[in-house]
Design a protein around this motif. Sequence first.
Motif, PDB file in Angstrom:
ATOM      1  N   LEU A 155       0.802  -1.019  -0.068  1.00 14.88           N
ATOM      2  CA  LEU A 155       0.046   0.192   0.092  1.00 14.88           C
ATOM      3  C   LEU A 155       0.826   1.294  -0.089  1.00 14.88           C
ATOM      4  CD1 LEU A 155      -2.996   1.474   0.275  1.00 14.88           C
ATOM      5  CD2 LEU A 155      -2.603   1.202   2.539  1.00 14.88           C
ATOM      6  N   MET A 156       0.828   1.988  -0.856  1.00  6.68           N
ATOM      7  CA  MET A 156       1.163   3.619  -1.014  1.00  6.68           C
ATOM      8  C   MET A 156       2.525   3.609  -0.701  1.00  6.68           C
ATOM      9  SD  MET A 156      -1.984   5.325   0.905  1.00  6.68           S
ATOM     10  CE  MET A 156      -1.272   6.944   0.783  1.00  6.68           C
ATOM     11  N   PRO A 157       3.586   2.783  -1.435  1.00  5.40           N
ATOM     12  CA  PRO A 157       5.068   3.137  -1.350  1.00  5.40           C
ATOM     13  C   PRO A 157       5.386   4.741  -1.410  1.00  5.40           C
ATOM     14  CG  PRO A 157       4.702   1.384  -2.919  1.00  5.40           C
ATOM     15  CD  PRO A 157       3.459   2.012  -2.642  1.00  5.40           C
ATOM     16  N   ALA A 158       6.555   5.128  -0.871  1.00  2.00           N
ATOM     17  CA  ALA A 158       6.792   6.506  -1.003  1.00  2.00           C
ATOM     18  C   ALA A 158       7.106   6.748  -2.243  1.00  2.00           C
ATOM     19  CB  ALA A 158       7.932   6.792   0.096  1.00  2.00           C
ATOM     20  N   ASN A 159       7.523   6.183  -3.102  1.00  2.15           N
ATOM     21  CA  ASN A 159       7.895   6.422  -4.506  1.00  2.15           C
ATOM     22  C   ASN A 159       7.566   5.066  -5.269  1.00  2.15           C
ATOM     23  OD1 ASN A 159       9.113   6.354  -7.006  1.00  2.15           O
ATOM     24  ND2 ASN A 159      10.571   8.126  -5.957  1.00  2.15           N
ATOM     25  N   SER A 160       6.364   5.030  -6.065  1.00  4.51           N
ATOM     26  CA  SER A 160       5.963   3.769  -6.546  1.00  4.51           C
ATOM     27  C   SER A 160       6.967   3.382  -7.763  1.00  4.51           C
ATOM     28  CB  SER A 160       4.527   4.121  -7.333  1.00  4.51           C
ATOM     29  OG  SER A 160       3.513   4.377  -6.229  1.00  4.51           O
ATOM     30  N   LYS A 161       7.308   4.230  -8.344  1.00  6.88           N
ATOM     31  CA  LYS A 161       8.417   3.990  -9.296  1.00  6.88           C
ATOM     32  C   LYS A 161       9.405   3.156  -8.918  1.00  6.88           C
ATOM     33  CE  LYS A 161       7.033   6.984 -13.355  1.00  6.88           C
ATOM     34  NZ  LYS A 161       7.432   8.224 -14.045  1.00  6.88           N
ATOM     35  N   ALA A 162      10.131   3.827  -7.548  1.00 11.12           N
ATOM     36  CA  ALA A 162      11.248   3.029  -7.143  1.00 11.12           C
ATOM     37  C   ALA A 162      10.880   1.884  -6.611  1.00 11.12           C
ATOM     38  CB  ALA A 162      11.564   4.238  -6.118  1.00 11.12           C
ATOM     39  N   ALA A 163       9.624   1.903  -5.969  1.00 11.55           N
ATOM     40  CA  ALA A 163       9.391   0.486  -5.539  1.00 11.55           C
ATOM     41  C   ALA A 163       9.142  -0.755  -6.500  1.00 11.55           C
ATOM     42  CB  ALA A 163       7.792   0.566  -4.828  1.00 11.55           C
ATOM     43  N   HIS A 164       8.742  -0.380  -7.793  1.00  9.79           N
ATOM     44  CA  HIS A 164       8.476  -1.317  -8.775  1.00  9.79           C
ATOM     45  C   HIS A 164      10.096  -1.741  -9.194  1.00  9.79           C
ATOM     46  CE1 HIS A 164       8.002  -2.299 -13.042  1.00  9.79           C
ATOM     47  NE2 HIS A 164       7.075  -2.905 -12.471  1.00  9.79           N
ATOM     48  N   ARG A 165      10.740  -0.858  -9.261  1.00  8.33           N
ATOM     49  CA  ARG A 165      12.168  -0.982  -9.500  1.00  8.33           C
ATOM     50  C   ARG A 165      12.860  -1.884  -8.739  1.00  8.33           C
ATOM     51  NH1 ARG A 165      12.377   4.549 -11.151  1.00  8.33           N
ATOM     52  NH2 ARG A 165      13.555   5.023  -9.190  1.00  8.33           N
ATOM     53  N   SER A 166      12.714  -1.798  -7.519  1.00  8.16           N
ATOM     54  CA  SER A 166      13.109  -2.738  -6.463  1.00  8.16           C
ATOM     55  C   SER A 166      12.691  -3.849  -6.380  1.00  8.16           C
ATOM     56  CB  SER A 166      13.256  -1.848  -5.150  1.00  8.16           C
ATOM     57  OG  SER A 166      11.949  -2.099  -4.486  1.00  8.16           O
ATOM     58  N   VAL A 167      11.522  -4.106  -6.568  1.00  2.29           N
ATOM     59  CA  VAL A 167      10.856  -5.492  -6.730  1.00  2.29           C
ATOM     60  C   VAL A 167      11.365  -6.272  -8.011  1.00  2.29           C
ATOM     61  CG1 VAL A 167       8.680  -6.828  -7.038  1.00  2.29           C
ATOM     62  CG2 VAL A 167       8.785  -4.674  -5.252  1.00  2.29           C
ATOM     63  N   VAL A 168      11.447  -5.364  -9.289  1.00  6.92           N
ATOM     64  CA  VAL A 168      12.036  -6.077 -10.394  1.00  6.92           C
ATOM     65  C   VAL A 168      13.327  -6.640 -10.258  1.00  6.92           C
ATOM     66  CG1 VAL A 168      12.413  -5.939 -12.932  1.00  6.92           C
ATOM     67  CG2 VAL A 168      10.347  -5.043 -11.985  1.00  6.92           C
ATOM     68  N   LYS A 169      14.260  -5.926  -9.472  1.00  8.05           N
ATOM     69  CA  LYS A 169      15.588  -6.080  -9.355  1.00  8.05           C
ATOM     70  C   LYS A 169      15.680  -7.285  -8.552  1.00  8.05           C
ATOM     71  CE  LYS A 169      19.940  -3.884  -8.125  1.00  8.05           C
ATOM     72  NZ  LYS A 169      20.315  -2.785  -7.629  1.00  8.05           N
ATOM     73  N   ALA A 170      14.735  -7.277  -7.533  1.00 10.86           N
ATOM     74  CA  ALA A 170      14.997  -8.552  -6.432  1.00 10.86           C
ATOM     75  C   ALA A 170      14.376  -9.779  -6.936  1.00 10.86           C
ATOM     76  CB  ALA A 170      13.984  -8.137  -5.154  1.00 10.86           C
ATOM     77  N   LEU A 171      13.394  -9.618  -8.056  1.00 13.20           N
ATOM     78  CA  LEU A 171      13.205 -10.903  -8.896  1.00 13.20           C
ATOM     79  C   LEU A 171      14.392 -11.527  -9.635  1.00 13.20           C
ATOM     80  CD1 LEU A 171       9.453 -10.035  -9.860  1.00 13.20           C
ATOM     81  CD2 LEU A 171      10.052 -11.846  -8.301  1.00 13.20           C
ATOM     82  N   ARG A 172      14.943 -10.602 -10.481  1.00 11.36           N
ATOM     83  CA  ARG A 172      15.875 -10.892 -11.223  1.00 11.36           C
ATOM     84  C   ARG A 172      17.111 -11.428 -10.594  1.00 11.36           C
ATOM     85  NH1 ARG A 172      15.174  -5.606 -15.461  1.00 11.36           N
ATOM     86  NH2 ARG A 172      13.486  -6.510 -16.547  1.00 11.36           N
ATOM     87  N   SER A 173      17.531 -10.826  -9.421  1.00  9.58           N
ATOM     88  CA  SER A 173      18.640 -11.278  -8.665  1.00  9.58           C
ATOM     89  C   SER A 173      18.433 -12.608  -7.912  1.00  9.58           C
ATOM     90  CB  SER A 173      18.906 -10.396  -7.589  1.00  9.58           C
ATOM     91  OG  SER A 173      18.058  -9.915  -6.653  1.00  9.58           O
ATOM     92  N   GLY A 174      17.216 -13.106  -7.869  1.00 11.59           N
ATOM     93  CA  GLY A 174      16.949 -14.166  -7.015  1.00 11.59           C
ATOM     94  C   GLY A 174      16.492 -13.989  -5.568  1.00 11.59           C
ATOM     95  N   ARG A 175      16.667 -12.658  -5.087  1.00 12.21           N
ATOM     96  CA  ARG A 175      16.167 -12.213  -3.725  1.00 12.21           C
ATOM     97  C   ARG A 175      14.888 -12.618  -3.330  1.00 12.21           C
ATOM     98  NH1 ARG A 175      16.699  -6.409  -0.552  1.00 12.21           N
ATOM     99  NH2 ARG A 175      15.684  -7.201   1.247  1.00 12.21           N
TER     100      ARG A 175
END
Length: 234
Positions: free
Chosen positions: A163-183
């Motif tokens: 719910l309501m990340p402080a920065n939605s674009k940054a939140a999306h990038r961090s989730v995508v990066k975590a998926l790609r890295s395997g975290r």
Amino acid sequence: TWAFAPVADVTVGAADPTIGSRSPSGDPKIAATAVSAAVQGYNAAGLVSTTKHFPGHGAVTGDTHLGLQELDFGKKKLKRRDLVPFDAAVDAGAPAVMISHVDVKAVAPGKPASMAAPIYDLLRKDLGFDGIAVTDSLGMGAVTTTTKKPSVAALEAGADLLLMPANSKAAHRSVVKALRSGRLERSLVEDAAAKVVAMQLWQQRTAGAVPVPGDVRQQAERASAALSEAASQG
């Protein structure tokens, strides 16, 4: 179609600056009765309700909008007091529960509840909840001052919806990066997304079968007046 209510927090009164009058009661049993009725009403109307703020914010004497605050109860008191309305909500068929950002010392000390796997285990395994676990706003001070990449941390801990990340674009990038890295495990995120979509489809199907009364506004006004009268009578 998706309401962030009802509040299930059992307030301690004047020392509770965040929940206050939003709480249904300072008595766990009364709060449980009110929350159960609310959840059943929302379900019947085809609205997704969100019982909050698990595992209880009404005894917290600070404001989690500003920073991390502690709920310094033992597990016995937590179960006897704060968890009672949430247990009732689950029994009533609550489709979603919002996880607070409170530091629950007896369960997961030192971090916001929304970022702590033991809190989600408490909800799902101890209370038997199998619906959507939603974080409280990720822009609140309790998260922004304590947690790096809170969107990833919340998903890792067990959240289904952010719910309501402080920065939605940054939140999306961090989730995508975590998926790609395997975290983050892809199956974990896909399961969470599937649950949310399934809930939306349930809401659409249920609401479509519920006719809206012609006097719905008058019914709402009468209900509001009745609640105000009940509250004034203690």
